[in-house]
Write an enzyme that holds these catalytic residues in place. Structure first.
Site, PDB file in Angstrom:
ATOM      1  N   ASP A   1       0.814  -0.988   0.133  1.00  0.00           N
ATOM      2  CA  ASP A   1      -0.263  -0.009   0.626  1.00  0.00           C
ATOM      3  C   ASP A   1       0.569   1.123  -0.008  1.00  0.00           C
ATOM      4  O   ASP A   1       2.438   0.800   0.380  1.00  0.00           O
ATOM      5  CB  ASP A   1      -1.032   0.135   0.708  1.00  0.00           C
ATOM      6  CG  ASP A   1      -0.049   0.142   2.559  1.00  0.00           C
ATOM      7  OD1 ASP A   1       1.127  -0.700   2.964  1.00  0.00           O
ATOM      8  OD2 ASP A   1      -0.391   0.880   3.827  1.00  0.00           O
TER       9      ASP A   1
ATOM     10  N   GLU B   1      -0.088  -1.017   5.483  1.00  0.00           N
ATOM     11  CA  GLU B   1       1.160  -0.715   6.831  1.00  0.00           C
ATOM     12  C   GLU B   1       1.110   0.943   6.685  1.00  0.00           C
ATOM     13  O   GLU B   1       0.671   1.767   7.738  1.00  0.00           O
ATOM     14  CB  GLU B   1       2.707  -0.911   6.614  1.00  0.00           C
ATOM     15  CG  GLU B   1       3.502  -0.261   7.637  1.00  0.00           C
ATOM     16  CD  GLU B   1       3.937   0.806   7.237  1.00  0.00           C
ATOM     17  OE1 GLU B   1       4.718   1.238   8.189  1.00  0.00           O
ATOM     18  OE2 GLU B   1       4.119   1.767   6.577  1.00  0.00           O
TER      19      GLU B   1
END
Length: 380
Positions: free
Chosen positions: A68, A133
């Site tokens: 991400d 994250e």
């Protein structure tokens, strides 16, 4: 076009803003399955987590990363579209180029070369990817670690691809991180007309001395590995927006990045003691983002230092600065954790980029770390 560059461009084209993976993990699985890696999706809620492992013997080396990225922000601020990888002046531009799709691409090509040249290497290798994250990280690596612990899959060495480098690639590695403790404080007053302050109770005025005390508190002196603990106020809000109304309550958000000299309970107790010295009613809510962790020595640090010296011909510096990382979930299992990745100057900014030379060099550093750790002893 190099394999690493081509792969990074494919990853950047996938608009994987937290917690969306946008097919990145499928691409990784498809590529590494050809090397004998067996993939497993350990998804929780809206977060995709990929666990890829090759081999079952100890020791277990893990590359840890996240697919991400943070939002691009205004598209007009970028010199080229953030999800269309663009090369200018020897740099590859795109969201995630440095944080941390560049590291992921380097992981994969390093693995391809290493396994091709060391088919009977020692131990096992795994790759762990999450799509959350950059968010609150509540359904990412922390959940995968719970699964691995239940299955008694023990990680010996974990290399996190976070962008650790400062002025040049590999000049800094993270061997730990400070803890992060977030607080939301609500101070209660009595709303009223500004012309009649005796009929109201202004929470801003009540809290002002406490704010001074909190920000001037000396929490600790740090130690040989960590700087002193710091408190920073991130948000303050009160009032209705009208200029003639005394607010009825005040909301403050603050964060402490703390060293191993403190822990969550000590900080909470000391904070409450400071607040209780003042005359106002309040409610205080806490959220622990992560405890501090430290790898103070061991074979992973030695192998990383040696690899950077071998490939880059200079000595790296051990550091514990920066924000939090998913390494905080791996370290408590007893694993050695090191973070090594690209230069961090452009991360989370418009026109994020990575030097193409650095991208190739990073892949070779990762390969050399694998060689240093896993090719010296043949399996039984």
């Amino acid at each position: 076009m190099s394999e690493t560059k081509a792969l990074l461009k494919e990853l950047i084209r996938r608009e994987s803003v937290t917690p969306n993976d946008a097919g990145c993990q499928n691409l990784i699985t498809e590529r590494l399955s050809k090397l004998g890696f067996i993939g497993e999706q350990l998804d929780f809620a809206d977060t995709k987590n990929l666990w890829l492992r090759c081999g079952q013997k100890a020791p277990l080396f893990v590359f840890l990363g996240h697919t991400d990225v943070v939002p691009s922000g205004p598209l007009t601020a970028w010199d080229s579209p953030p999800f269309e990888p663009t090369i200018r002046d020897g740099k590859l531009y795109g969201r995630g180029a440095a944080d941390m799709k560049g590291s992921i691409a380097a992981f994969m090509t390093a693995l391809e070369r290493f396994i091709d040249r060391n088919p009977t290497h020692k131990g096992s290798i795994a790759l762990l990817m999450t799509s959350d994250e950059e968010g609150i990280a509540s359904h990412g690596v922390v959940k995968v670690v719970e699964v691995l612990e239940q299955r008694q899959e023990k990680i010996d060495w974990c290399l996190v691809g976070e962008p650790s480098s400062d002025k040049k690639l590999g000049d800094v590695i993270r061997v730990g991180r400070r803890g992060s403790l977030c607080a939301k404080l609500t101070v209660f007053g009595i709303q009223g007309h500004v012309a009649y302050p005796d009929l109201a109770d202004n929470p801003i005025h009540s809290f002002a001395p406490a704010l001074k005390a909190l920000t001037e508190e000396v929490w600790d002196q740090g130690n040989a590995f960590f700087p002193p603990t710091r408190l920073q106020v991130s948000n303050i809000s009160a009032g209705t927006g009208a200029e003639n109304i005394i607010p009825g309550q005040l909301e403050i958000q603050f964060n402490l990045r703390f060293s191993t000299e403190l822990n969550e309970d000590i900080i909470k107790t000391r904070t409450q003691a400071i607040l209780d010295n003042f005359d106002f009613k309040y409610n205080l809510q806490w959220r622990l983002s992560g405890n501090p962790f430290l790898t103070s020595g061991g074979t992973l640090i030695e192998a990383t230092h040696a690899a950077i010296k071998s490939v880059c011909h200079y000595t790296t510096v051990d550091d514990t600065g920066g924000g939090t990382s998913d390494g905080r979930f791996i370290a408590p299992t007893g694993a050695q954790v090191v973070e090594l990745g690209p230069i961090n100057a452009s991360i989370h900014k418009v026109n994020e980029h990575i030097s193409l030379d650095d991208l190739e060099t990073l892949s070779h550093i990762y390969e050399q770390i694998l060689i240093n750790l896993l090719s010296s002893v043949q399996p039984e």
